[in-house]
Motif scaffolding. Structure first.
Motif, PDB file in Angstrom:
ATOM      1  N   LEU A   1       0.837  -1.198   0.000  1.00 50.79           N
ATOM      2  CA  LEU A   1       0.000   0.000   0.000  1.00 50.79           C
ATOM      3  C   LEU A   1       0.874   1.251   0.000  1.00 50.79           C
ATOM      4  CD1 LEU A   1      -2.637   1.475   0.090  1.00 50.79           C
ATOM      5  CD2 LEU A   1      -2.901   0.862   2.486  1.00 50.79           C
ATOM      6  N   ARG A   2       0.939   1.915  -1.142  1.00 48.50           N
ATOM      7  CA  ARG A   2       1.824   3.061  -1.305  1.00 48.50           C
ATOM      8  C   ARG A   2       1.089   4.395  -1.290  1.00 48.50           C
ATOM      9  NH1 ARG A   2       4.063  -1.325  -3.675  1.00 48.50           N
ATOM     10  NH2 ARG A   2       6.290  -1.607  -3.289  1.00 48.50           N
ATOM     11  N   LEU A   3      -0.223   4.363  -1.125  1.00 47.80           N
ATOM     12  CA  LEU A   3      -0.977   5.609  -1.012  1.00 47.80           C
ATOM     13  C   LEU A   3      -0.658   6.279   0.320  1.00 47.80           C
ATOM     14  CD1 LEU A   3      -4.580   4.470  -1.980  1.00 47.80           C
ATOM     15  CD2 LEU A   3      -2.780   5.286  -3.507  1.00 47.80           C
ATOM     16  N   PRO A   4      -0.692   7.607   0.390  1.00 44.58           N
ATOM     17  CA  PRO A   4      -0.633   8.257   1.700  1.00 44.58           C
ATOM     18  C   PRO A   4      -1.764   7.728   2.592  1.00 44.58           C
ATOM     19  CG  PRO A   4      -0.381   9.868  -0.059  1.00 44.58           C
ATOM     20  CD  PRO A   4      -0.766   8.582  -0.718  1.00 44.58           C
ATOM     21  N   THR A   5      -1.419   7.290   3.771  1.00 45.79           N
ATOM     22  CA  THR A   5      -2.393   6.636   4.647  1.00 45.79           C
ATOM     23  C   THR A   5      -2.255   7.149   6.073  1.00 45.79           C
ATOM     24  OG1 THR A   5      -2.312   4.629   3.285  1.00 45.79           O
ATOM     25  CG2 THR A   5      -3.254   4.414   5.479  1.00 45.79           C
ATOM     26  N   LEU A   6      -3.369   7.565   6.630  1.00 52.21           N
ATOM     27  CA  LEU A   6      -3.454   7.973   8.026  1.00 52.21           C
ATOM     28  C   LEU A   6      -4.087   6.832   8.805  1.00 52.21           C
ATOM     29  CD1 LEU A   6      -3.559   9.987  10.449  1.00 52.21           C
ATOM     30  CD2 LEU A   6      -5.717  10.844   9.486  1.00 52.21           C
ATOM     31  N   VAL A   7      -3.377   6.335   9.811  1.00 48.12           N
ATOM     32  CA  VAL A   7      -3.884   5.249  10.647  1.00 48.12           C
ATOM     33  C   VAL A   7      -4.131   5.779  12.048  1.00 48.12           C
ATOM     34  CG1 VAL A   7      -3.370   2.999  11.676  1.00 48.12           C
ATOM     35  CG2 VAL A   7      -2.689   3.470   9.317  1.00 48.12           C
ATOM     36  N   ALA A   8      -5.314   5.478  12.581  1.00 49.58           N
ATOM     37  CA  ALA A   8      -5.606   5.729  13.993  1.00 49.58           C
ATOM     38  C   ALA A   8      -5.619   4.375  14.681  1.00 49.58           C
ATOM     39  CB  ALA A   8      -6.941   6.443  14.155  1.00 49.58           C
ATOM     40  N   ALA A   9      -4.617   4.128  15.512  1.00 48.47           N
ATOM     41  CA  ALA A   9      -4.467   2.836  16.176  1.00 48.47           C
ATOM     42  C   ALA A   9      -4.520   3.024  17.686  1.00 48.47           C
ATOM     43  CB  ALA A   9      -3.152   2.172  15.767  1.00 48.47           C
TER      44      ALA A   9
END
Length: 328
Positions: free
Chosen positions: A262-270
């Motif tokens: 997954l190379r898209l800019p990704t924001l993760v809330a973990a």
């Protein structure tokens, strides 16, 4: 580690510190992992989704919200909602996934103004995703067809998201890849179940430009199978005890493994504490991302606590800033 008062018979932080969570790896991929998913994606793109818009159901904040139906792989007809600007063209588009259990309403506002979005109910989930033969209870749904990678329902749910994106492009032509010079790429939002599905779906689909995943599930199955929880993962743990060979199927449906593509800019809330989706699996998804990534650490997921409203407000603000930067 974060701890809250609770009456659960296990520790929903699982003894991990934040630094340890940031070191949780993704499992190694099967040799044909990417080929498997690209073939599934190619199949989904051939589907004639034949979307239909239903009557107006709500109008708020400059949006008109209609019911929508569309066809996914296997001829399964699904429903959901379509939101689009009350006036003028859409400048942004989103596919918005849902948690395990489906959705009964379109939910909160979109992350950017002047946007259109499709909010699908994947097969088996929610009143608008019900389909004969597919269980609508999460603990049973998560095991449906699990005997083979080709029949496992999670693969078809991923395809439902791809077909939803196709339907959105048909219904809102300015968002389609052929919608003219500068046609925008889509954003994806998914929480829990929808976060895990997004991680599996997005590496193979160049219609998307950015994603935001909140407490994503399906991360690092080999580790998850050792961690007690109250979510769908507990059903998988029980099945694995009787059928240990299922791990060979689950290797193809690991959100952390997929994140390595997954190379898209990704924001993760973990979350540091989560009784439903063990935090090590959530962080494994973030840690494996191959592209630009941001992390918002939540004190807890799937758990009511005093700081929940404030954390949710900060996430909304981060989400808007993030998508403005990467889709604007």
């Amino acid at each position: 580690m974060t701890s809250f008062a609770h009456d659960l018979p296990f520790d929903p932080s699982y003894g991990y510190t934040r630094d340890e969570l940031l070191s949780v790896p993704a499992p190694a991929a099967p040799d044909d992992f990417a080929a498997f998913w690209r073939a599934r994606h190619d199949e989904a793109l051939k589907v004639a989704t034949e979307p239909e818009i239903g009557p107006l159901e709500d109008e708020r904040d400059g949006l008109r919200i209609h019911g929508v139906t569309f066809t996914s792989v296997g001829g399964v007809r699904l429903g959901g909602w379509l939101a689009r600007p009350a006036e003028g063209a859409a400048e942004h588009g989103f596919v918005i996934g849902h948690g395990y259990g489906g959705r009964q309403e379109p939910g909160p506002d979109l992350p950017l103004p002047r946007s259109a979005a499709i909010l699908p109910c994947v097969r088996g989930m929610g009143g608008r995703g019900l389909w004969p033969g597919i269980p609508d209870v999460a603990d049973v749904h998560v095991r449906h067809g699990i005997e083979s990678r080709d029949t496992y329902v999670i693969g078809d749910c991923v395809a439902d998201l791809w077909c939803a994106a196709s339907a959105l492009g048909e219904l809102v032509p300015e968002l389609a890849p052929g919608g003219g010079p500068g046609a925008p790429r889509l954003g994806y939002l998914g929480e829990s179940f929808g976060g895990g599905l997004g991680a599996l779906a997005l590496p193979w689909d160049d219609r998307f430009g950015a994603a935001q995943l909140t407490v994503p599930t399906f991360g690092n199955h080999p580790l998850r199978l050792t961690l007690r929880c109250v979510g769908s993962g507990e059903s998988l743990r029980a099945y694995h005890r009787e059928h240990p060979q299922v791990i060979e199927v689950l290797r193809y449906f690991d959100a952390a493994t997929a994140a390595a593509w997954l190379r898209l800019p990704t924001l993760v809330a973990a979350a540091l504490f989560d009784p439903s989706v063990p935090p090590p699996g959530q962080f494994a998804v973030h840690n494996a991302l191959a592209g630009p990534r941001e992390l918002q650490v939540l004190s807890a997921g799937h758990f009511e606590h005093e700081g929940l409203a404030g954390e949710a407000a900060r996430l909304r603000g981060n989400r808007e800033r993030f998508f403005r930067a990467h889709l604007g």
